[in-house]
Design a protein around this motif. Structure first.
Motif, PDB file in Angstrom:
ATOM      1  N   GLU A  84       0.861  -1.189   0.000  1.00  0.00           N
ATOM      2  CA  GLU A  84       0.000   0.000   0.000  1.00  0.00           C
ATOM      3  C   GLU A  84       0.891   1.231   0.000  1.00  0.00           C
ATOM      4  OE1 GLU A  84      -1.176   1.978   3.296  1.00  0.00           O
ATOM      5  OE2 GLU A  84       0.965   1.693   3.606  1.00  0.00           O
ATOM      6  N   THR A  86       0.427   4.476   1.835  1.00  0.00           N
ATOM      7  CA  THR A  86       0.456   5.453   2.925  1.00  0.00           C
ATOM      8  C   THR A  86       1.764   5.409   3.716  1.00  0.00           C
ATOM      9  OG1 THR A  86      -1.907   5.122   3.048  1.00  0.00           O
ATOM     10  CG2 THR A  86      -0.904   6.302   4.882  1.00  0.00           C
ATOM     11  N   ARG A 115       0.122  -7.582  -3.277  1.00  0.00           N
ATOM     12  CA  ARG A 115      -0.359  -8.379  -2.137  1.00  0.00           C
ATOM     13  C   ARG A 115      -0.551  -9.809  -2.610  1.00  0.00           C
ATOM     14  NH1 ARG A 115      -4.908  -4.312   0.625  1.00  0.00           N
ATOM     15  NH2 ARG A 115      -3.581  -2.472   0.570  1.00  0.00           N
ATOM     16  N   GLU A 117      -2.530 -12.293  -2.466  1.00  0.00           N
ATOM     17  CA  GLU A 117      -3.881 -12.707  -2.107  1.00  0.00           C
ATOM     18  C   GLU A 117      -4.365 -13.718  -3.127  1.00  0.00           C
ATOM     19  OE1 GLU A 117      -6.652  -9.712  -0.327  1.00  0.00           O
ATOM     20  OE2 GLU A 117      -5.526  -8.367  -1.610  1.00  0.00           O
ATOM     21  N   PHE A 124      -6.216  -8.735  -7.258  1.00  0.00           N
ATOM     22  CA  PHE A 124      -5.002  -9.156  -7.968  1.00  0.00           C
ATOM     23  C   PHE A 124      -3.816  -9.162  -7.026  1.00  0.00           C
ATOM     24  CE2 PHE A 124      -7.940  -7.267 -10.907  1.00  0.00           C
ATOM     25  CZ  PHE A 124      -7.942  -8.181 -11.949  1.00  0.00           C
ATOM     26  N   GLN A 129      -3.336   1.537  -7.601  1.00  0.00           N
ATOM     27  CA  GLN A 129      -4.131   2.425  -6.748  1.00  0.00           C
ATOM     28  C   GLN A 129      -3.889   3.875  -7.138  1.00  0.00           C
ATOM     29  OE1 GLN A 129      -3.029   1.953  -2.623  1.00  0.00           O
ATOM     30  NE2 GLN A 129      -4.475   0.282  -2.271  1.00  0.00           N
ATOM     31  N   GLU A 133      -3.254  11.802   0.150  1.00  0.00           N
ATOM     32  CA  GLU A 133      -2.995  11.940   1.580  1.00  0.00           C
ATOM     33  C   GLU A 133      -2.915  13.431   1.924  1.00  0.00           C
ATOM     34  OE1 GLU A 133      -2.761   8.928   2.946  1.00  0.00           O
ATOM     35  OE2 GLU A 133      -2.031   7.665   1.311  1.00  0.00           O
ATOM     36  N   ARG A 260     -11.214  -1.505   8.677  1.00  0.00           N
ATOM     37  CA  ARG A 260     -10.085  -1.395   7.767  1.00  0.00           C
ATOM     38  C   ARG A 260      -9.014  -2.414   8.157  1.00  0.00           C
ATOM     39  NH1 ARG A 260     -10.203  -0.009   3.871  1.00  0.00           N
ATOM     40  NH2 ARG A 260      -8.582   1.497   3.518  1.00  0.00           N
ATOM     41  N   TYR A 264      -2.873   1.441  11.256  1.00  0.00           N
ATOM     42  CA  TYR A 264      -2.556   2.834  11.594  1.00  0.00           C
ATOM     43  C   TYR A 264      -3.754   3.757  11.777  1.00  0.00           C
ATOM     44  CZ  TYR A 264      -2.430   2.912   6.358  1.00  0.00           C
ATOM     45  OH  TYR A 264      -2.691   2.749   5.020  1.00  0.00           O
ATOM     46  N   TYR A 265      -4.961   3.266  11.514  1.00  0.00           N
ATOM     47  CA  TYR A 265      -6.106   4.179  11.521  1.00  0.00           C
ATOM     48  C   TYR A 265      -6.559   4.601  12.918  1.00  0.00           C
ATOM     49  CZ  TYR A 265      -6.719   3.175   6.561  1.00  0.00           C
ATOM     50  OH  TYR A 265      -6.540   3.059   5.218  1.00  0.00           O
ATOM     51  N   ALA A 282     -15.440  -2.894  -2.282  1.00  0.00           N
ATOM     52  CA  ALA A 282     -14.853  -1.605  -1.873  1.00  0.00           C
ATOM     53  C   ALA A 282     -13.929  -1.099  -2.968  1.00  0.00           C
ATOM     54  CB  ALA A 282     -14.078  -1.767  -0.566  1.00  0.00           C
ATOM     55  N   GLY A 305      -6.142   9.954   4.555  1.00  0.00           N
ATOM     56  CA  GLY A 305      -5.939   9.650   3.135  1.00  0.00           C
ATOM     57  C   GLY A 305      -6.936   8.627   2.635  1.00  0.00           C
TER      58      GLY A 305
HETATM   59  P1  HAM Z   1      -6.956  -0.608   1.222  1.00  0.00           P
HETATM   60  O1  HAM Z   1      -8.394  -0.606   1.651  1.00  0.00           O
HETATM   61  O2  HAM Z   1      -6.128  -1.728   1.653  1.00  0.00           O
HETATM   62  O3  HAM Z   1      -6.350   0.762   1.755  1.00  0.00           O
HETATM   63  O4  HAM Z   1      -6.878  -0.474  -0.353  1.00  0.00           O
HETATM   64  C1  HAM Z   1      -7.554   0.572  -1.024  1.00  0.00           C
HETATM   65  C2  HAM Z   1      -8.238   0.049  -2.263  1.00  0.00           C
HETATM   66  O5  HAM Z   1      -7.283  -0.636  -3.088  1.00  0.00           O
HETATM   67  C3  HAM Z   1      -9.320  -0.985  -2.012  1.00  0.00           C
HETATM   68  O6  HAM Z   1     -10.542  -0.366  -1.695  1.00  0.00           O
HETATM   69  C4  HAM Z   1      -9.370  -1.702  -3.347  1.00  0.00           C
HETATM   70  O7  HAM Z   1     -10.172  -0.963  -4.252  1.00  0.00           O
HETATM   71  C5  HAM Z   1      -7.937  -1.671  -3.787  1.00  0.00           C
HETATM   72  N1  HAM Z   1      -7.271  -2.976  -3.512  1.00  0.00           N
HETATM   73  C6  HAM Z   1      -6.744  -3.416  -2.352  1.00  0.00           C
HETATM   74  N2  HAM Z   1      -6.227  -4.650  -2.496  1.00  0.00           N
HETATM   75  C7  HAM Z   1      -6.426  -5.000  -3.777  1.00  0.00           C
HETATM   76  C8  HAM Z   1      -6.120  -6.168  -4.572  1.00  0.00           C
HETATM   77  N3  HAM Z   1      -5.483  -7.211  -4.053  1.00  0.00           N
HETATM   78  N4  HAM Z   1      -6.485  -6.172  -5.880  1.00  0.00           N
HETATM   79  C9  HAM Z   1      -7.127  -5.123  -6.430  1.00  0.00           C
HETATM   80  N5  HAM Z   1      -7.442  -3.995  -5.736  1.00  0.00           N
HETATM   81  C10 HAM Z   1      -7.095  -3.933  -4.440  1.00  0.00           C
HETATM   82  C11 HAM Z   1      -5.076   1.152   1.527  1.00  0.00           C
HETATM   83  O8  HAM Z   1      -4.307   0.630   0.766  1.00  0.00           O
HETATM   84  C12 HAM Z   1      -4.725   2.430   2.283  1.00  0.00           C
HETATM   85  N6  HAM Z   1      -3.320   2.755   2.021  1.00  0.00           N
HETATM   86  C13 HAM Z   1      -5.644   3.568   1.876  1.00  0.00           C
HETATM   87  C14 HAM Z   1      -5.312   4.829   2.602  1.00  0.00           C
HETATM   88  C15 HAM Z   1      -4.616   5.882   2.111  1.00  0.00           C
HETATM   89  N7  HAM Z   1      -5.598   5.071   3.867  1.00  0.00           N
HETATM   90  C16 HAM Z   1      -5.107   6.266   4.183  1.00  0.00           C
HETATM   91  N8  HAM Z   1      -4.489   6.753   3.142  1.00  0.00           N
END
Ligand code: HAM
Length: 425
Positions: A84, A86, A115, A117, A124, A129, A133, A260, A264-265, A282, A305
């Motif tokens: 990610e 952040t 990731r 997953e 994926f 993304q 922030e 979430r 860190y939230y 989501a 963010g």
């Molecule tokens: P997150 O909810 O883990 O947050 O990911 C944000 C978005 O990335 C998800 O809502 C989804 O649309 C997309 N996403 C996550 N994992 C996958 C995956 N394996 N494949 C496809 N899309 C994916 C964050 O990453 C935080 N950094 C958001 C944030 C920014 N919070 C504060 N600042």
């Protein structure tokens, strides 16, 4: 056939030219909206020290425990592909003392994240993304600015049926009592939770709430709600966020189940969800992380963010038949009738490309005239200009509109650019 064909890794994909124009379209839009909201672009490396994610995302989270691509480099340092954005942006803010600049800092980024997953629709192992922030404000106005930023992006794309879900995760003070309530709840059901969550029970019981195991998810349904544990000032913050959303007539739903998956939230957390794209509903997730910068060795710098998953956004756009502008096709194809005139064709095409914004092609495969015209038709060239020795001597050539077959005289001398621009608008 000789050696076996190597394919792209599971959970990754090539974005072919037939699709890449959609990505360019989105990236342009992201830049445009970010500019409007005065967010500046930041680019951080794709790999970081593993400890960055251990200390920010949290070593009891699914992301760090199960999903990170971690390896040792040649100097035996533990490195991870960023799961990610952040954590990396916070690291960069500290490393470059960006907090000394005028606050708030408003950054955005677009890039790949990793990731491990189980791949499925909308999920994926390498995904993109668009993240944003804001650093330096603890006020609810920053929460609203950020939510409005995400909403404007979706609105500009004319995406429908997005539901904004919000919750508050409280602060460390509220979380102490909430943690013990969650611990008590799951401790009484510990024979039913998965082995990873059993280990989490003592260390970080909150993380059980976002475990993907089915049994753990079912149990989480009736777990205590954080909203019953908020302190006065976290309550006030949450009320203000809701007040602004009401005033702005932005529909939302309070969902105390949003915790979430990242450690860190604090306070406001939110997601934009769409129920047309299956389980991975989501498309955007975000929230406050007021203590992260300090936790990573910087000063106290409250922040908030979001990140939007681009693949999930595409899924919604496809479902809702949102249109993309396709590539511009070739404006003019300059065909030659013989080898002697090739250098003139190259020269004219070079002038056209550099002096106008037209897309211009000519033959680089040694095709005869008939095949050149056939090719021009295939790539949907709008005009074809045929040049031979006769045309060079007489100082003009004939251009043909490939749609209505009309023809035009085009000067090959001084008036060349004007003539071409006159016909190709
Ligand atoms: P997150 O909810 O883990 O947050 O990911 C944000 C978005 O990335 C998800 O809502 C989804 O649309 C997309 N996403 C996550 N994992 C996958 C995956 N394996 N494949 C496809 N899309 C994916 C964050 O990453 C935080 N950094 C958001 C944030 C920014 N919070 C504060 N600042």
């Amino acid at each position: 056939m000789g050696s076996s064909i190597i394919k792209a890794q599971r959970g990754t994909k090539d974005i072919l030219p037939s699709e890449s124009f959609k990505w360019s379209f989105l990236e342009n839009l992201i830049e445009k909206i970010s500019l409007r909201f005065n967010f500046k672009k930041i680019r951080t490396p794709i790999f970081e020290s593993t400890s960055l994610f251990d200390r920010s995302v949290g070593n009891q989270t699914d992301v760090v425990q199960k999903e990170m691509y971690t390896f040792f480099d040649k100097a035996k340092r533990s490195i991870s592909l960023r799961p990610e954005g952040t954590a990396s942006v916070a690291r960069s803010v500290i490393e470059h003392s960006l907090f000394k600049n005028a606050l708030p800092l408003k950054f955005f980024y677009v890039g790949t994240f990793y990731r491990y997953e189980k791949p499925q629709s909308g999920r994926f192992r390498e995904f993109y993304q668009f993240g944003a922030e804001i650093f330096g404000s603890s006020l609810p106005e920053a929460d609203i600015e950020l939510i409005l930023f995400a909403k404007s992006f979706f609105d500009e794309l004319k995406i429908r049926n997005l539901l904004l879900k919000i919750n508050s995760m409280g602060c460390s003070f509220c979380r102490e009592s909430y943690n013990s309530a969650v611990y008590k709840y799951f401790n009484s059901k510990k024979s039913k939770i998965c082995s990873v969550c059993l280990a989490r029970l003592k260390k970080n019981p909150l993380r059980i709430l976002d475990c993907k195991d089915e049994e753990c998810r079912n149990l989480s349904e009736n777990a205590p709600s954080i909203l019953n544990f908020l302190c006065k000032s976290c309550c006030c913050h949450f009320e203000s966020v809701k007040f602004y959303l009401d005033v702005l007539k932005i529909k939302y739903k309070i969902d105390s189940k949003i915790v979430r998956g990242l450690d860190y939230y604090n306070r406001t957390v939110f997601e934009f969800v769409n129920d047309e794209i299956g389980n991975q509903s989501a498309v955007c997730g975000g929230g406050r992380y007021d203590d992260l910068v300090e936790k990573l060795g910087g000063p106290f710098l409250p922040a908030i963010g979001f990140a939007i998953g681009i693949e999930r956004l595409f899924l919604i756009m496809e479902k809702q038949k949102v249109e993309f502008k396709n590539f511009k096709t070739c404006d003019i194809y300059i065909a030659n009738t013989s080898n002697e005139v090739k250098s003139t064709v190259v020269d004219l095409s070079f002038i056209l490309k550099n002096k106008t914004k037209l897309i211009c092609e000519y033959d680089i495969l040694g095709r005869n005239l008939k095949s050149q015209i056939k090719y021009a038709d295939k790539i949907k060239a709008k005009f074809v200009l045929v040049i031979g020795s006769k045309e060079i001597t007489q100082g003009f050539a004939i251009a043909k509109d490939m749609n209505n077959k009309k023809t035009f005289n085009v000067s090959l001398k001084d008036a060349f650019l004007q003539d071409v621009l006159k016909i190709v608008k």
